[in-house]
Design a protein around this motif. Sequence first.
Motif, mmCIF file in Angstrom:
data_model
loop_
_atom_site.group_PDB
_atom_site.id
_atom_site.type_symbol
_atom_site.label_atom_id
_atom_site.label_comp_id
_atom_site.label_asym_id
_atom_site.label_seq_id
_atom_site.Cartn_x
_atom_site.Cartn_y
_atom_site.Cartn_z
ATOM 1 N N ILE A 106 51.533 50.268 30.155
ATOM 2 C CA ILE A 106 51.929 51.636 29.825
ATOM 3 C C ILE A 106 51.874 52.578 31.021
ATOM 4 N N THR A 107 51.259 52.150 32.122
ATOM 5 C CA THR A 107 51.194 52.968 33.337
ATOM 6 C C THR A 107 50.849 52.076 34.515
ATOM 7 N N HIS A 108 51.217 52.515 35.709
ATOM 8 C CA HIS A 108 50.749 51.868 36.931
ATOM 9 C C HIS A 108 49.630 52.670 37.588
ATOM 10 N N ARG A 109 49.327 53.844 37.032
ATOM 11 C CA ARG A 109 48.228 54.641 37.590
ATOM 12 C C ARG A 109 46.894 53.940 37.349
ATOM 13 N N CYS A 110 46.017 53.989 38.347
ATOM 14 C CA CYS A 110 44.727 53.303 38.206
ATOM 15 C C CYS A 110 43.742 53.873 39.209
ATOM 16 N N PRO A 111 42.486 54.074 38.809
ATOM 17 C CA PRO A 111 41.482 54.570 39.751
ATOM 18 C C PRO A 111 41.039 53.509 40.751
ATOM 19 N N LEU A 112 41.273 52.242 40.437
ATOM 20 C CA LEU A 112 40.897 51.168 41.348
ATOM 21 C C LEU A 112 42.032 50.874 42.316
ATOM 22 N N ALA A 113 41.721 50.143 43.368
ATOM 23 C CA ALA A 113 42.715 49.831 44.402
ATOM 24 C C ALA A 113 42.691 48.346 44.732
ATOM 25 N N CYS A 114 42.456 47.503 43.722
ATOM 26 C CA CYS A 114 42.243 46.070 43.926
ATOM 27 C C CYS A 114 43.350 45.439 44.773
ATOM 28 N N THR B 97 41.323 46.815 30.366
ATOM 29 C CA THR B 97 40.899 48.018 31.070
ATOM 30 C C THR B 97 39.929 47.707 32.205
ATOM 31 N N SER B 98 39.878 48.620 33.167
ATOM 32 C CA SER B 98 38.864 48.560 34.223
ATOM 33 C C SER B 98 37.541 49.146 33.745
ATOM 34 N N GLY B 99 37.598 49.878 32.617
ATOM 35 C CA GLY B 99 36.411 50.551 32.127
ATOM 36 C C GLY B 99 36.122 51.854 32.849
ATOM 37 N N HIS C 271 40.109 44.672 20.198
ATOM 38 C CA HIS C 271 39.446 43.833 21.184
ATOM 39 C C HIS C 271 39.538 44.522 22.536
ATOM 40 N N VAL C 272 38.503 44.350 23.356
ATOM 41 C CA VAL C 272 38.495 44.949 24.689
ATOM 42 C C VAL C 272 38.346 43.853 25.736
ATOM 43 N N GLN C 273 39.181 43.948 26.773
ATOM 44 C CA GLN C 273 39.110 43.022 27.900
ATOM 45 C C GLN C 273 38.776 43.832 29.147
ATOM 46 N N LEU C 274 37.623 43.553 29.745
ATOM 47 C CA LEU C 274 37.100 44.329 30.862
ATOM 48 C C LEU C 274 37.206 43.534 32.152
ATOM 49 N N SER C 275 37.806 44.147 33.181
ATOM 50 C CA SER C 275 37.943 43.470 34.472
ATOM 51 C C SER C 275 36.633 43.524 35.251
ATOM 52 N N LEU C 276 36.404 42.474 36.019
ATOM 53 C CA LEU C 276 35.180 42.351 36.813
ATOM 54 C C LEU C 276 35.563 41.916 38.214
ATOM 55 N N GLN C 277 35.200 42.709 39.230
ATOM 56 C CA GLN C 277 35.575 42.383 40.600
ATOM 57 C C GLN C 277 34.465 41.672 41.375
ATOM 58 N N GLY C 278 33.244 41.734 40.880
ATOM 59 C CA GLY C 278 32.128 41.085 41.559
ATOM 60 C C GLY C 278 30.885 41.180 40.693
ATOM 61 N N ILE C 279 29.790 40.566 41.157
ATOM 62 C CA ILE C 279 28.569 40.552 40.334
ATOM 63 C C ILE C 279 27.439 41.353 40.982
ATOM 64 N N ARG C 280 27.784 42.111 42.027
ATOM 65 C CA ARG C 280 26.825 43.040 42.631
ATOM 66 C C ARG C 280 27.558 44.348 42.883
ATOM 67 N N PRO C 281 26.820 45.457 42.899
ATOM 68 C CA PRO C 281 27.482 46.743 43.151
ATOM 69 C C PRO C 281 28.277 46.782 44.447
#
Length: 377
Positions: free
Chosen positions: A27-35, A102-104, A122-132
């Motif tokens: 629905i959008t390409h806008r995103c706060p992340l820059a993966c 979502t990125s959450g 249902h919610v699907q949450l993206s995860l980029q790593g396991i540490r901050p």
Amino acid sequence: MKDQPAPHDIDGNPVSSGPPMAMLAEITHRCPLACPYCSNPVELTRAQAELPAEDWVRVFREAADLGVLQVHISGGEPGARRDLAQIVAGAKDARLYVNLITSGIGISRTRLIELDRAGVDHVQLSLQGIRPDMADRISGHPGSWDKKMAFADWVTEIGFPLTINAVVHRQNMDRLPDMIDLAEELGARRIEVATVQFHGWADLNRAALMPTREQAAIARQVVNAARIRLRGRMVIDYVPADHHAIYPKACMGGWGSTGLNVAPDGSVLPCHAAPSIPWMRFDNVRNRSLSDIWHLSDAFNAFRGTEWMAEPCRSCERKNVDFGGCRCQAMALAGEARATDPVCSKSPLHAQVVARAEEDAATDRDDFIYRRMKKGG
């Protein structure tokens, strides 16, 4: 109702096109992340070109009439749309199963409750790593880790089923066991371990993201062991590193066979990377029905079935298993969308592709070209 012409491929051969089961609504390409691995196109759709909510509501009705059972509402970050609850409610009114990808980031607890009431299943949450530090560096968003963990707690509190989407690559693949453990700790019912696919922004970052052959082999072992350990508690879906495989993955389970994507501007795509095929043109839900597009458009019929295949795919015993592999990858690596996907060991270009992957994986680069929308978006 007027009789419609029989579905055909781009050469005029009749093909079968049963109903799709799922639709990805970007629905959008806008995103706060820059993966840097994002599969969105490098040229991102601007906010002013996005399909309005009332059109999405109509498209969901058309999708349900076509036979679609579930819609995956994604982006970009769908939370960037202020009318997200209205869009979700439209999908629910069409009696579709609604999965929010979502990125959450940017969805508060109050808004998540609103989305629950609107009909998210249902919610699907993206995860980029396991540490901050890892999560924030890969996502290009300081503070993303803490926001994701808070969001995951809200998901559990409200009672949504949770899937963790873990995109893995050379920078984080060695931490895959910890990612699976974290998904278990968060109460996820499913984790999707997806090795990065080199389209869009990921292709710009090949040298930093390509996993080594050893990493790919270990990842498969980790997934197999975790599937045994977590059987009955958590499902593990795995998208392997195809550049180190013998055979390619089936393109969308077979081009134009089980799913379709609707881009933010309303363009209907057989897969998210299809615009990388330069000669292909795509119809838009603003001026053609979803049913017509699915059954009759040149784009969806271009690679349906197997009649379009050239050798060695045409006579291969696997042609109804992997369907020649990825058409977009064939375009990118072979310069021809009808070619055998070069990651296949039967492709004459396979050795070159493997050599390039090995070269990329051997680099010591860890700097990223981050996904950014140009000013004015």
